[in-house]
Design a protein around this motif. Structure first.
Motif, PDB file in Angstrom:
ATOM      1  N   GLY A   1       0.819  -1.193   0.000  1.00 57.05           N
ATOM      2  CA  GLY A   1       0.000   0.000   0.000  1.00 57.05           C
ATOM      3  C   GLY A   1       0.859   1.251   0.000  1.00 57.05           C
ATOM      4  N   SER A   2       0.197   2.413   0.004  1.00 53.63           N
ATOM      5  CA  SER A   2       0.889   3.695  -0.080  1.00 53.63           C
ATOM      6  C   SER A   2       0.612   4.525   1.153  1.00 53.63           C
ATOM      7  CB  SER A   2       0.430   4.467  -1.324  1.00 53.63           C
ATOM      8  OG  SER A   2       0.646   3.730  -2.499  1.00 53.63           O
ATOM      9  N   LEU A   3       1.614   5.272   1.567  1.00 55.03           N
ATOM     10  CA  LEU A   3       1.494   6.207   2.679  1.00 55.03           C
ATOM     11  C   LEU A   3       1.767   7.606   2.133  1.00 55.03           C
ATOM     12  CD1 LEU A   3       3.404   4.186   5.423  1.00 55.03           C
ATOM     13  CD2 LEU A   3       0.932   4.529   5.263  1.00 55.03           C
ATOM     14  N   PRO A   4       0.725   8.307   1.660  1.00 57.65           N
ATOM     15  CA  PRO A   4       0.939   9.626   1.055  1.00 57.65           C
ATOM     16  C   PRO A   4       1.274  10.680   2.103  1.00 57.65           C
ATOM     17  CG  PRO A   4      -1.397   9.152   1.194  1.00 57.65           C
ATOM     18  CD  PRO A   4      -0.687   7.887   1.623  1.00 57.65           C
ATOM     19  N   TYR A   5       2.042  11.665   1.679  1.00 58.60           N
ATOM     20  CA  TYR A   5       2.367  12.765   2.579  1.00 58.60           C
ATOM     21  C   TYR A   5       1.145  13.655   2.823  1.00 58.60           C
ATOM     22  CZ  TYR A   5       7.121  11.248   1.769  1.00 58.60           C
ATOM     23  OH  TYR A   5       8.267  10.491   1.701  1.00 58.60           O
ATOM     24  N   ASP A   6       0.221  13.666   1.878  1.00 56.11           N
ATOM     25  CA  ASP A   6      -1.044  14.388   2.044  1.00 56.11           C
ATOM     26  C   ASP A   6      -2.166  13.418   1.700  1.00 56.11           C
ATOM     27  OD1 ASP A   6      -3.349  16.092   1.739  1.00 56.11           O
ATOM     28  OD2 ASP A   6      -1.980  17.791   1.500  1.00 56.11           O
ATOM     29  N   ALA A   7      -3.133  13.277   2.587  1.00 54.26           N
ATOM     30  CA  ALA A   7      -4.199  12.285   2.405  1.00 54.26           C
ATOM     31  C   ALA A   7      -5.274  12.737   1.438  1.00 54.26           C
ATOM     32  CB  ALA A   7      -4.832  11.949   3.752  1.00 54.26           C
ATOM     33  N   ARG A   8      -5.078  13.890   0.813  1.00 53.54           N
ATOM     34  CA  ARG A   8      -6.079  14.401  -0.128  1.00 53.54           C
ATOM     35  C   ARG A   8      -5.598  14.212  -1.570  1.00 53.54           C
ATOM     36  NH1 ARG A   8      -6.171  20.282   2.375  1.00 53.54           N
ATOM     37  NH2 ARG A   8      -3.951  19.795   2.175  1.00 53.54           N
ATOM     38  N   VAL A   9      -6.530  13.817  -2.436  1.00 52.41           N
ATOM     39  CA  VAL A   9      -6.278  13.623  -3.858  1.00 52.41           C
ATOM     40  C   VAL A   9      -7.407  14.301  -4.623  1.00 52.41           C
ATOM     41  CG1 VAL A   9      -5.944  11.934  -5.714  1.00 52.41           C
ATOM     42  CG2 VAL A   9      -5.147  11.403  -3.401  1.00 52.41           C
ATOM     43  N   GLN A  10      -7.088  14.885  -5.775  1.00 49.63           N
ATOM     44  CA  GLN A  10      -8.107  15.540  -6.594  1.00 49.63           C
ATOM     45  C   GLN A  10      -7.987  15.076  -8.045  1.00 49.63           C
ATOM     46  OE1 GLN A  10      -6.908  19.631  -5.664  1.00 49.63           O
ATOM     47  NE2 GLN A  10      -8.761  19.900  -4.441  1.00 49.63           N
ATOM     48  N   PHE A  11      -9.153  14.833  -8.672  1.00 47.05           N
ATOM     49  CA  PHE A  11      -9.238  14.583 -10.114  1.00 47.05           C
ATOM     50  C   PHE A  11      -9.953  15.770 -10.738  1.00 47.05           C
ATOM     51  CE2 PHE A  11      -9.590   9.641  -9.652  1.00 47.05           C
ATOM     52  CZ  PHE A  11      -8.293   9.601  -9.176  1.00 47.05           C
ATOM     53  N   ASP A  12      -9.449  16.286 -11.841  1.00 42.90           N
ATOM     54  CA  ASP A  12     -10.105  17.360 -12.588  1.00 42.90           C
ATOM     55  C   ASP A  12     -10.349  16.921 -14.020  1.00 42.90           C
ATOM     56  OD1 ASP A  12     -10.246  19.179 -10.510  1.00 42.90           O
ATOM     57  OD2 ASP A  12      -8.379  20.202 -11.037  1.00 42.90           O
ATOM     58  N   TRP A  13     -11.598  17.036 -14.469  1.00 48.29           N
ATOM     59  CA  TRP A  13     -11.959  16.782 -15.861  1.00 48.29           C
ATOM     60  C   TRP A  13     -12.156  18.128 -16.549  1.00 48.29           C
ATOM     61  CZ3 TRP A  13     -13.368  13.476 -12.009  1.00 48.29           C
ATOM     62  CH2 TRP A  13     -13.170  12.106 -12.209  1.00 48.29           C
ATOM     63  N   PRO A  14     -11.211  18.591 -17.359  1.00 46.54           N
ATOM     64  CA  PRO A  14     -11.365  19.905 -18.006  1.00 46.54           C
ATOM     65  C   PRO A  14     -12.582  19.999 -18.911  1.00 46.54           C
ATOM     66  CG  PRO A  14      -9.076  19.164 -18.109  1.00 46.54           C
ATOM     67  CD  PRO A  14      -9.892  17.994 -17.621  1.00 46.54           C
ATOM     68  N   ASP A  15     -13.017  18.877 -19.504  1.00 43.92           N
ATOM     69  CA  ASP A  15     -14.192  18.900 -20.376  1.00 43.92           C
ATOM     70  C   ASP A  15     -15.456  18.515 -19.622  1.00 43.92           C
ATOM     71  OD1 ASP A  15     -13.341  16.319 -19.971  1.00 43.92           O
ATOM     72  OD2 ASP A  15     -13.601  15.657 -22.047  1.00 43.92           O
ATOM     73  N   GLY A  16     -15.455  18.725 -18.297  1.00 44.22           N
ATOM     74  CA  GLY A  16     -16.607  18.357 -17.483  1.00 44.22           C
ATOM     75  C   GLY A  16     -17.849  19.178 -17.718  1.00 44.22           C
ATOM     76  N   ASP A  17     -17.722  20.286 -18.469  1.00 43.10           N
ATOM     77  CA  ASP A  17     -18.926  21.073 -18.755  1.00 43.10           C
ATOM     78  C   ASP A  17     -19.892  20.305 -19.651  1.00 43.10           C
ATOM     79  OD1 ASP A  17     -17.313  21.131 -20.968  1.00 43.10           O
ATOM     80  OD2 ASP A  17     -17.282  23.316 -21.183  1.00 43.10           O
ATOM     81  N   ALA A  18     -19.447  19.181 -20.219  1.00 45.03           N
ATOM     82  CA  ALA A  18     -20.349  18.348 -21.014  1.00 45.03           C
ATOM     83  C   ALA A  18     -21.391  17.654 -20.144  1.00 45.03           C
ATOM     84  CB  ALA A  18     -19.549  17.305 -21.796  1.00 45.03           C
TER      85      ALA A  18
END
Length: 464
Positions: free
Chosen positions: A101-118
């Motif tokens: 498993g992974s131990l991230p330095y920051d427990a937050r992750v974000q996904f961005d879809w630039p074409d999400g206005d569809a």
């Protein structure tokens, strides 16, 4: 406006294996895994927004750096047996498991879809409801909170690094959903098959840290014609390498017998001249100081196929056993051999995918290279180069040939020990050096589909 998925890992860790490499952890979380989690909590009348989501372009991923950890222990298996050995769970046993498993330095992750206005506001609201129902990502030991929103100015949180999808090689291979991914997950669920079978080459996208310099084109790895390698390790006795042709033929016969009709053309190879088809391999203990050439595993290399054909072939390989155990009978050998598909278990190096996939500039044969044609003027090096190019590989810069194995543990075969389709042809061991790194599995020659012509990356020839 773009849409964003915010992920918070409540335990501060992310328990998910790397999939292709059983000794690696997945980081950052893959969008395809998140999509599967959303599908798992969706009702039948909530699937339309997921179908819209899979048609969007792969998202930007914002995540911190992460360390890896390893957990070992014995866990109760799900399969029931007549003679279970567990004291508290009748008809079951406890098996050793090793998880990463992974131990991230920051427990937050974000996904961005630039074409999400569809996506309409209604679809986004439905996706948010689904996200809030997801209890965890990866294994149940990594609980998470997921929230969808629409953002006007998609700046990532401070301290997170942005990874963007790129064409060609990148620094990470990440699974993403694609048009039709939802249907494939549903089909696998109806067939009582695991969701990992949807993780073929089509779902893989190259990602690179935003702002990083592109690699020099001449040094980018050359992709193998075989994006999938399914490894079945021997449980118990292991056969000598000299029997590789008999074992790969037995495996081929079993897979074709277990695959539903009509057989995919890539499986039988008829009517596909010049196009790679399914190859059956014996993976020997070779390339190390004390290697003895015993077969550690058998493997099936699958070329790039559409998802329906790939899924049928995977079912043919693994059969109906829920534990992915394969019993193989080889004509002329007493008893049967047990094989196990268990990529997440601790395995001998020679029974892992990464052992055979490189990338590397230098590759050395561990089973003989059977030449596709008889060389003119006894120019064996030219004939070997032709065999490599015909197999979809670049022409090597240098070729060394020998009647004797060129690495410890490589298999030496008599003419009558070659696969039947190769007998009567010239064969040799080889070491080949390419101008740029090449990814494996590297298979070449007239016997590459039947158990010979397998190369291993040579130590010291890794991408520099």
């Amino acid at each position: 406006m773009p849409i964003r998925l915010d992920i918070t890992l409540l335990s501060g860790r992310y328990d998910a294996g790397g999939g292709d490499d059983p000794h690696a952890a997945e980081w950052p979380p893959h969008p395809a895994r998140v999509f599967s989690a959303l599908r798992a909590v969706a009702a039948d009348d909530e699937l339309a927004p997921l179908a819209e989501l899979e048609r969007l372009s792969p998202p930007l991923i914002h995540a911190s750096a992460a360390g890896e950890y390893r957990a070992r222990g014995y866990v109760v298996t799900n399969a029931r047996e007549r003679k279970g050995t567990h004291q508290n769970h009748p008809a079951r046993t406890a098996g050793f498991r090793q998880r990463f498993g992974s131990l991230p330095y920051d427990a937050r992750v974000q996904f961005d879809w630039p074409d999400g206005d569809a996506l309409s506001d209604g679809s986004l609201a439905c996706l948010d409801r689904l996200a809030r129902r997801v209890p965890y990502l990866g294994r149940s030991t990594s609980p998470a909170i997921l929230i969808f929103s629409r953002v006007r100015d998609p700046e990532p949180l401070p301290g997170l690094t942005t990874y963007e999808p790129v064409e060609g090689p990148g620094t990470a291979s990440i699974r993403v959903p694609y048009p039709g991914y939802l249907d494939e997950l549903d089909a696998l669920h109806e067939a009582d098959q695991p969701a990992w079978q949807a993780a073929g080459a089509r779902s893989r996208r190259s990602y690179r840290e935003a702002g990083a310099e592109e690699e020099v084109p001449g040094r980018q790895p050359v992709e193998s014609p075989y994006p999938d390698l399914v490894v079945l390790r021997f449980v118990g006795r292991r056969p000598p390498g000299s029997l590789v042709g008999r074992f790969t033929e037995a495996l081929r016969r079993k897979v074709m017998g277990q695959t539903e009709e009509p057989l995919p053309p890539a499986l039988h190879g008829h009517g596909l001249p010049g196009v790679p088809h399914v190859a059956y391999l014996g993976l020997p203990f070779a390339g190390y100081e004390h290697a003895d050439g015993q077969l550690m595993a058998l493997a099936v290399a699958i070329p790039g196929l559409d998802r329906a054909e790939r899924r049928r072939i995977l079912r043919g390989i693994l059969g109906s056993d829920p534990n992915h155990s394969v019993s193989l009978y080889v004509p002329g050998i007493h008893g049967s051999f047990e094989l196990q598909y268990s990529p997440n278990d601790p395995l001998p190096r020679s029974a892992t995918v990464t052992r055979w996939t490189g990338p590397s500039h230098t590759w050395v044969s561990v089973t003989p290279l059977v030449l596709d044609r008889y060389p003119k003027d006894r120019d064996l090096a030219s004939a070997a180069t032709t065999s490599l190019v015909q197999a979809g590989l670049p022409a090597p810069r240098e070729v060394e040939l020998s009647k004797q194995p060129m690495t410890q543990g490589a298999i030496r075969l008599r003419p009558d020990e070659l696969p039947k389709r190769c007998r009567g042809r010239l064969y040799t061991h080889a070491r080949v050096m390419f101008d740029q790194p090449v990814k494996g599995p590297v298979l070449a020659g007239a016997g590459r589909y039947f158990g010979v012509g397998l190369f291993a990356p040579e130590k010291g020839g890794e991408q520099r």
